[in-house]
Design a protein around this motif. Structure first.
Motif, PDB file in Angstrom:
ATOM      1  N   ARG A 175      19.445  14.311 -16.385  1.00 26.95           N
ATOM      2  CA  ARG A 175      19.529  12.863 -16.211  1.00 26.95           C
ATOM      3  C   ARG A 175      20.097  12.191 -17.452  1.00 26.95           C
ATOM      4  O   ARG A 175      20.980  11.330 -17.364  1.00 26.95           O
ATOM      5  CB  ARG A 175      18.140  12.281 -15.904  1.00 26.95           C
ATOM      6  CG  ARG A 175      17.593  12.593 -14.523  1.00 26.95           C
ATOM      7  CD  ARG A 175      16.158  12.071 -14.407  1.00 26.95           C
ATOM      8  NE  ARG A 175      15.534  12.430 -13.135  1.00 26.95           N
ATOM      9  CZ  ARG A 175      15.515  11.660 -12.059  1.00 26.95           C
ATOM     10  NH1 ARG A 175      16.112  10.479 -12.089  1.00 26.95           N
ATOM     11  NH2 ARG A 175      14.913  12.059 -10.948  1.00 26.95           N
ATOM     12  N   ASP A 221       6.127   2.261 -18.819  1.00 20.98           N
ATOM     13  CA  ASP A 221       6.619   3.176 -17.779  1.00 20.98           C
ATOM     14  C   ASP A 221       6.025   4.575 -17.933  1.00 20.98           C
ATOM     15  O   ASP A 221       5.585   5.187 -16.954  1.00 20.98           O
ATOM     16  CB  ASP A 221       8.150   3.252 -17.830  1.00 20.98           C
ATOM     17  CG  ASP A 221       8.812   1.994 -17.316  1.00 20.98           C
ATOM     18  OD1 ASP A 221       8.111   1.154 -16.716  1.00 20.98           O
ATOM     19  OD2 ASP A 221      10.034   1.835 -17.523  1.00 20.98           O
ATOM     20  N   LYS A 257       7.824  10.984 -12.274  1.00 17.59           N
ATOM     21  CA  LYS A 257       7.415  10.177 -11.122  1.00 17.59           C
ATOM     22  C   LYS A 257       7.908  10.779  -9.812  1.00 17.59           C
ATOM     23  O   LYS A 257       7.175  10.827  -8.820  1.00 17.59           O
ATOM     24  CB  LYS A 257       7.953   8.758 -11.277  1.00 17.59           C
ATOM     25  CG  LYS A 257       7.491   7.796 -10.196  1.00 17.59           C
ATOM     26  CD  LYS A 257       7.967   6.381 -10.487  1.00 17.59           C
ATOM     27  CE  LYS A 257       7.463   5.391  -9.457  1.00 17.59           C
ATOM     28  NZ  LYS A 257       7.885   4.002  -9.778  1.00 17.59           N
ATOM     29  N   GLU A 258       9.141  11.252  -9.803  1.00 17.74           N
ATOM     30  CA  GLU A 258       9.735  11.774  -8.569  1.00 17.74           C
ATOM     31  C   GLU A 258       9.324  13.211  -8.267  1.00 17.74           C
ATOM     32  O   GLU A 258       9.160  13.578  -7.104  1.00 17.74           O
ATOM     33  CB  GLU A 258      11.264  11.687  -8.658  1.00 17.74           C
ATOM     34  CG  GLU A 258      11.788  10.258  -8.670  1.00 17.74           C
ATOM     35  CD  GLU A 258      13.302  10.195  -8.770  1.00 17.74           C
ATOM     36  OE1 GLU A 258      13.954  11.241  -8.538  1.00 17.74           O
ATOM     37  OE2 GLU A 258      13.832   9.116  -9.077  1.00 17.74           O
ATOM     38  N   ASN A 259       9.171  14.034  -9.311  1.00 17.00           N
ATOM     39  CA  ASN A 259       8.969  15.478  -9.090  1.00 17.00           C
ATOM     40  C   ASN A 259       7.783  16.074  -9.824  1.00 17.00           C
ATOM     41  O   ASN A 259       7.551  17.276  -9.758  1.00 17.00           O
ATOM     42  CB  ASN A 259      10.235  16.240  -9.511  1.00 17.00           C
ATOM     43  CG  ASN A 259      11.456  15.796  -8.750  1.00 17.00           C
ATOM     44  OD1 ASN A 259      11.456  15.783  -7.521  1.00 17.00           O
ATOM     45  ND2 ASN A 259      12.504  15.397  -9.469  1.00 17.00           N
ATOM     46  N   GLN A 265      10.237   9.591 -17.544  1.00 20.96           N
ATOM     47  CA  GLN A 265       9.286   8.976 -16.608  1.00 20.96           C
ATOM     48  C   GLN A 265       9.787   9.030 -15.172  1.00 20.96           C
ATOM     49  O   GLN A 265       9.004   9.212 -14.236  1.00 20.96           O
ATOM     50  CB  GLN A 265       8.953   7.539 -17.051  1.00 20.96           C
ATOM     51  CG  GLN A 265      10.075   6.531 -16.957  1.00 20.96           C
ATOM     52  CD  GLN A 265      10.136   5.809 -15.633  1.00 20.96           C
ATOM     53  OE1 GLN A 265       9.202   5.913 -14.824  1.00 20.96           O
ATOM     54  NE2 GLN A 265      11.231   5.100 -15.395  1.00 20.96           N
ATOM     55  N   LYS A 266      11.089   8.919 -14.987  1.00 23.39           N
ATOM     56  CA  LYS A 266      11.644   9.012 -13.630  1.00 23.39           C
ATOM     57  C   LYS A 266      11.469  10.413 -13.057  1.00 23.39           C
ATOM     58  O   LYS A 266      11.102  10.583 -11.884  1.00 23.39           O
ATOM     59  CB  LYS A 266      13.123   8.629 -13.643  1.00 23.39           C
ATOM     60  CG  LYS A 266      13.373   7.146 -13.848  1.00 23.39           C
ATOM     61  CD  LYS A 266      14.861   6.863 -13.977  1.00 23.39           C
ATOM     62  CE  LYS A 266      15.117   5.387 -14.292  1.00 23.39           C
ATOM     63  NZ  LYS A 266      16.556   5.115 -14.536  1.00 23.39           N
ATOM     64  N   GLU A 267      11.736  11.425 -13.870  1.00 18.17           N
ATOM     65  CA  GLU A 267      11.602  12.814 -13.405  1.00 18.17           C
ATOM     66  C   GLU A 267      10.141  13.140 -13.095  1.00 18.17           C
ATOM     67  O   GLU A 267       9.832  13.777 -12.077  1.00 18.17           O
ATOM     68  CB  GLU A 267      12.145  13.775 -14.458  1.00 18.17           C
ATOM     69  CG  GLU A 267      12.245  15.213 -14.000  1.00 18.17           C
ATOM     70  CD  GLU A 267      13.244  15.440 -12.886  1.00 18.17           C
ATOM     71  OE1 GLU A 267      13.029  16.374 -12.078  1.00 18.17           O
ATOM     72  OE2 GLU A 267      14.244  14.684 -12.815  1.00 18.17           O
ATOM     73  N   VAL A 283       3.215   6.612 -15.367  1.00 19.23           N
ATOM     74  CA  VAL A 283       3.445   7.905 -14.710  1.00 19.23           C
ATOM     75  C   VAL A 283       2.435   8.952 -15.176  1.00 19.23           C
ATOM     76  O   VAL A 283       1.996   9.798 -14.380  1.00 19.23           O
ATOM     77  CB  VAL A 283       4.905   8.382 -14.935  1.00 19.23           C
ATOM     78  CG1 VAL A 283       5.136   8.890 -16.354  1.00 19.23           C
ATOM     79  CG2 VAL A 283       5.268   9.468 -13.915  1.00 19.23           C
TER      80      VAL A 283
END
Length: 296
Positions: free
Chosen positions: A249, A69, A231-233, A227-229, A73
């Motif tokens: 988060r 993941d 990927k999104e921002n 990785q989410k942060e 990213v």
């Protein structure tokens, strides 16, 4: 009055005597730019050290998902991603040394991600432990000239002790969603100087002395939040804002669920950020070619 004069240099910044010759003056303020330069030819190298298997310690199930993941990213952010699996202490330290000797002149920055077991002040390779500051020692200003003035970011997913964060119960109208239950130089010219440790950023998955949670199927809380942060921002927000989002988060979206062990059940986690950055950094969009290399 003499003492007062001795405390000022010609920019009012240092302690050089005004009588010093111009060739001896080293200025502490090379630029007033507020942003790091991201117009170099390449984004930079991203090193990912993922440890699943150990000689004498339990396996870290879930690290493969974290590895894949975060690699994805960072690839999307135009990094030259290099993945290393289950390196020995000697191999890991030598890899860091070799990369520090590369020419980073055309790179924006450096990223290093480590996912392993850890204790206070140390991390574990496949066969042995090493000091956590070994990660950045070879990349500091006095050791890696081509990265001077560029951000060097280190993200560490590992325990830093055995304490558990029990959390604090509170209510807020903004908390619409419950946490997800998860386990686990001198010269004749005017020269500039900056502190050796400048432009370094360290983000640990947890506070010093505390346990770091990882789910054997869904990965670690910290790396998944990171990785989410990104990927999104990652292409619109500055770095410190992004990392505040990672902390948010991790703190609010995750909570351990170990009903058979009251000591470990309903625990929380908060990442720890140490920043010596001197400017604002953005992962601006680039169109250069990207490379992913996996080394077993």
């Amino acid at each position: 009055m003499d003492n007062q004069a001795d405390e000022q240099d010609f920019l009012g910044m240092g302690s050089k005597s005004p009588s010093s010759s111009r060739s001896e003056r080293i200025v502490s303020r090379p630029t007033l730019d507020e942003y790091y330069d991201t117009t170099y030819d390449r984004r930079g190298i991203a090193l990912i050290f993922s440890h699943l298997n150990f000689s004498t310690m339990p396996s870290r199930n879930g690290t493969d998902k974290d590895r894949d993941d975060i690699s994805s990213v960072l690839y999307d952010l135009d990094f030259d991603v290099r993945v290393f699996n289950d390196l020995s202490r000697k191999e890991l330290l030598e890899t860091l040394r070799e990369v520090s000797r590369e020419d980073h002149t055309k790179n924006d920055c450096l990223v290093v991600v480590v996912m392993s077991h850890g204790e206070q002040g140390v991390l574990y390779a496949r066969d042995n432990k090493y000091s956590v500051d070994s990660l950045w020692r070879h990349f500091l200003g006095n050791a890696c000239p081509s990265l001077i003035g560029k951000p060097k970011m280190f993200f560490i997913q590992a325990c830093r002790g055995e304490k558990f964060d029990e959390g604090v119960v509170f209510s807020s109208p903004q908390m619409r969603n419950k946490p997800r239950d998860m386990v686990d130089s001198r010269s004749d010219q005017l020269v500039f100087s900056i502190p050796t440790m400048a432009d370094l950023l360290l983000m640990y998955s947890t506070y010093d002395g505390y346990y770091s949670w990882r789910n054997p199927r869904q990965g670690s809380w910290f790396i998944q939040a990171l990785q989410k942060e990104l990927k999104e921002n990652g292409k619109v927000k500055d770095l410190l804002t992004l990392l505040t989002g990672v902390s948010r988060r991790t703190a609010y979206e995750y909570q351990s669920c170990v009903p058979h062990d009251e000591r470990m059940d309903c625990m929380k986690q908060i990442p720890c950020l140490v920043s010596m950055l001197t400017k604002t950094f953005y992962f601006t969009k680039k169109t250069k070619s990207r490379v992913v290399t996996t080394i077993e």
